[in-house]
Design an enzyme around this catalytic site. Structure first.
Site, PDB file in Angstrom:
ATOM      1  N   ASP A   1      15.500  67.999  39.210  1.00 45.26           N
ATOM      2  CA  ASP A   1      16.351  69.136  39.523  1.00 45.26           C
ATOM      3  C   ASP A   1      17.790  68.631  39.422  1.00 45.26           C
ATOM      4  O   ASP A   1      18.042  67.422  39.418  1.00 45.26           O
ATOM      5  CB  ASP A   1      16.039  69.722  40.906  1.00 45.26           C
ATOM      6  CG  ASP A   1      16.538  71.173  41.009  1.00 45.26           C
ATOM      7  OD1 ASP A   1      17.417  71.565  40.205  1.00 45.26           O
ATOM      8  OD2 ASP A   1      16.053  71.923  41.878  1.00 45.26           O
TER       9      ASP A   1
HETATM   10  C1  BGC Z   1      17.856  74.761  40.878  1.00 47.46           C
HETATM   11  C2  BGC Z   1      16.907  74.790  39.702  1.00 47.46           C
HETATM   12  C3  BGC Z   1      17.661  75.134  38.457  1.00 47.46           C
HETATM   13  C4  BGC Z   1      18.784  74.126  38.256  1.00 47.46           C
HETATM   14  C5  BGC Z   1      19.624  74.378  37.031  1.00 47.46           C
HETATM   15  C6  BGC Z   1      19.064  73.889  40.615  1.00 47.46           C
HETATM   16  O1  BGC Z   1      19.997  74.028  41.610  1.00 47.46           O
HETATM   17  O2  BGC Z   1      17.188  74.321  42.026  1.00 47.46           O
HETATM   18  O3  BGC Z   1      15.874  75.694  39.928  1.00 47.46           O
HETATM   19  O4  BGC Z   1      16.801  75.162  37.358  1.00 47.46           O
HETATM   20  O5  BGC Z   1      19.647  74.185  39.372  1.00 47.46           O
HETATM   21  O6  BGC Z   1      20.392  75.515  37.176  1.00 47.46           O
END
Ligand code: BGC
Length: 740
Positions: free
Chosen positions: A282
């Protein structure tokens, strides 16, 4: 010479890619053509070996530096390729309800393109509420096509974190509280996306069940709860859906961050489940170069210059010093190359489409299929379009855009039909009046109050309007603001926010004919429930929201959605919350999953607590009669299938659909078990008053529990009970069976 060498390398790559394309197509043809018997075992093996050989070929041409460069971001949403060898970059995008607008290279700001608007599909809670795996496949394929059109190689979704409490700000992005339901929907969804040559990225692995303190909270839970409740949907995504990538979560699990969790990534995911794809972090979820050995393949979003990411220069240095074996790197690069061969290096993938009528149609179908009619006293719904009828539509959610906000899942929809607009377009005879009634205030994604109005005057204006109308259609609920259904924070109250409960009370004094359209991705408290006649749970429905709501409100479409999670009467009735703050939200360092395996309806059933609305509940405009429910035998052995049949009759001459649900439980178990667990379901469609026989099969092996003493699944012998019904609290027949 140098030039020649490059051409030769590119040629090799080209052959690898064409070869792979062939395999990609033959496997997808095979998938579509399920009728073929599985006589392909050895050719598949040969194919795998050939891909592996090609990957080895490419790998052998890469320098250490080039290999390390593949393992981390080069921008917010992309990773480097190897230009000299014709190895392309990988481009990713959120996810999961559509393809997010284009984001700047180095910041979270939007680029501001004019051609990056998309179809916004319904939120995954709505998809879960359809109980319709076929539609999940159509949804996946359509969103995958939009990703292709936008030139994305990885779509960051779907999410399958289990709904543990109604407070989680991100529940709307997931598929509810039941691991079996989520598993059955996630598999076709992934296959649909990947048919386009776009990788699904299943998230957030694992136990990201709250947004509060998500960046550091450490989850402590039993191995049984992990295996029986929180992992099955991920396992199905990998083992049956063959997801090409997976995203590690922010939180810690038993002391280690998810993205550097050897047990989760190496042992379970890559070992037990044989995952051959890529583990993507993530954004900003990596905290050390240890992540490399612990199973992470690509690092994204770290707050640092890209070369200083943990899996960049520090990783390179550690390999050079011999602290990390180069094999660790090679294993990642092979996975990344495999993903490329499946996506960006496959010359035959679909070209993609976006904003086309077919996608809008899929969005509308999912939306109408997932709307749940919770309550319908005096047949409040459907509302007929009558010229003598005046409807007072009240509530901010009647006009508030819901594809904007909510965090990373927000979309730049080409259009979004608001509920009010949808109703106005559908109702040509009745008079529709509108009053906002309340406001969620001012803020980044909020709207300003209309001039000269405050909450009091908004409420008074709405009450006056309600007094003049034949009926009130209150369109409220939560929204995508911070502390509502939104990433990065949990909800701060279980009741309806922004004074809506008070407003409903006031409205009920001047008009007894009130129906509620509840827009939310979460359960809400309903102390005012007796004051409304009808309640329709309509989720976040995306581009076609208003049209879909009008379809169901008017009766053009008969509702057939079922709740994918339980609605507690009061918050303390929720399992996790009943154990106090150490169980949710934790003490900011640890959270203990004290309810263990008794999540959702497993808790309500077992503890005999009546929910406000039960898992699997959902009404229809027609009535269904279920009869003749039986199992094919009484005694089964471990490799058998239990065949359950029943007759379902649509008693009225209108279209409709019912979801037959099969739960199974074991009362005299030597371990704690829930009264019953969902093990099968089928959505049956009817065109008119007719009767159909429904068959549902359950593998006996599905009845095993995770035995911590042997660290494996164990199937107990003895008596089990099969519960057949149309909701977890509407069981029509119980049948005892025996497993030997
Ligand atoms: C989220 C993810 C997301 C990523 C990219 C993160 O903060 O938890 O689900 O895909 O950001 O935007």
């Amino acid at each position: 010479m140098e030039q020649h060498h490059l051409t030769e390398n590119k040629l090799k790559l080209y052959f690898a890619a064409s070869f792979f394309a062939l395999i990609f197509f033959s496997t997808s043809v095979n998938c579509q053509n399920n009728l073929q018997k599985d006589t392909t075992a050895s050719p598949v093996q040969i194919t795998r070996n050939k891909i592996d050989t090609e990957i080895e070929n490419i790998l052998s041409q890469l320098t250490l530096e080039q290999k390390v460069a593949l393992c981390h971001a080069q921008s917010k949403f992309s990773t480097k390729g190897v230009e000299q060898l014709g190895i392309p970059e990988i481009w990713m995008s959120d996810g999961p309800h559509g393809v997010r607008a284009e984001i700047k290279w180095n910041s979270w700001d939007y680029v501001g393109w004019t051609d990056d608007s998309v179809t916004a599909f319904p939120a995954l809670t709505c998809l879960a509420a359809t109980f319709n795996p076929e539609l999940a496949g159509e949804y996946g394929f359509s969103v995958g096509e939009e990703a292709r059109y936008r030139k994305k190689d990885i779509l960051l979704g779907p999410g399958v974190n289990i709904y543990r409490t109604p407070m989680n700000g991100r529940n709307f992005e997931y598929m509810g509280e039941d691991p079996f339901l989520a598993s059955k929907l996630v598999v076709p969804f992934i296959k649909g996306i990947q048919k386009n040559g776009v990788a699904a990225c299943v998230k957030h692995f694992a136990l990201n069940n709250q947004e509060k303190w998500r960046n550091h909270i450490n989850v402590e839970l039993s191995e049984r709860a992990l295996r029986e409740i929180y992992l099955p949907a991920f396992k199905a995504a990998v083992v049956e859906g063959h997801a090409w990538s997976i995203m590690g979560a922010y939180n810690k699990i038993r002391g280690n961050y998810s993205c550097q969790n050897d047990y989760l990534l190496n042992k379970i995911l890559k070992g037990d489940w044989n995952f051959d794809g890529v583990v993507v972090s993530d954004w900003g979820a990596v905290h050390s170069t240890n992540a490399a050995a612990a199973g992470l393949d690509i690092e994204m979003g770290t707050k640092n210059y890209y070369d200083n990411y943990y899996l960049a220069n520090p990783f390179l240095a550690a390999i050079k010093k011999g602290e990390i074996d180069e094999k660790v790197l090679d294993e990642k690069v092979k996975r990344i190359l495999r993903l490329m061969l499946r996506t960006t290096m496959s010359p035959h993938r679909t070209l993609g489409r976006k904003n086309n009528p077919e996608h809008h149609n899929v969005a509308r179908k999912v939306a109408t299929d997932g709307i749940v009619l919770l309550k319908n006293r005096d047949n409040f719904f459907p509302i007929k379009d009558d010229k003598n009828l005046t409807i007072a539509v009240i509530g901010e959610n009647a006009t508030k855009p819901m594809t904007v906000g909510g965090g990373s899942s927000e979309l730049k929809a080409q259009f979004e039909i608001s509920p009010l607009q949808g109703l106005k377009e559908r109702y040509k005879n009745a008079t529709i009046l509108y009053s906002m009634g309340y406001s969620s205030g001012k803020g980044a994604w909020d709207r300003a109050l209309p001039p000269k109005l405050n909450q009091d005057s908004l409420s008074t204006e709405a009450v006056n309007l309600a007094g003049k109308a034949d009926m009130v259609l209150f369109i409220g609920g939560l929204n995508k603001n911070h502390f509502q259904d939104s990433e990065g924070g949990d909800r701060i109250q279980y009741g309806l926010p922004f004074g809506q409960a008070e407003l409903l009370n006031r409205l009920s004094k001047v008009n007894k004919n009130i129906g509620l359209v509840l827009i939310s991705g979460n359960a809400v408290e309903m102390p005012w429930i007796d004051k409304v006649k009808g309640i329709m749970q309509t989720w976040y429905l995306g581009s076609m929201a208003g049209a879909a709501i009008a379809d169901v409100v008017s009766g053009d479409v008969n509702p057939s959605g079922k709740l994918p999670f339980s609605f507690p009467v009061k918050l303390e009735d929720n399992a996790a919350i009943s154990f106090g703050s150490s169980s949710y939200p934790g003490d900011s360092i640890n959270v203990y999953y004290k309810e263990d395996i008794l999540v959702g309806y497993r808790w309500f059933d077992t503890k005999k607590i009546k929910p406000l609305f039960a898992f699997g509940h959902g009404l229809s405009y027609t009535t269904f009669e279920v009869s003749n429910a039986k199992t094919d035998k009484r005694n089964y052995s471990r490799n058998d299938q239990i065949k359950i049949t029943c007759d379902v009759k649509n008693k009225e001459n209108i279209e409709g659909a019912e979801v037959i649900q099969v739960y199974i439980g074991k009362q005299d178990s030597k371990v704690n078990r829930p009264i019953k667990e969902l093990k099968g379901f089928k959505k049956v469609k009817f065109e008119n008053a007719e009767e159909k026989q429904v068959t549902i099969t359950v593998d006996v092996a599905q009845l095993a529990y995770f035995d911590e003493t042997i660290s494996n699944w164990h199937l107990e012998e003895g008596k089990y009970t099969v519960f057949i019904g149309t909701a977890s609290d509407k069981i029509i027949k119980k049948i005892d069976i025996n497993i030997k």
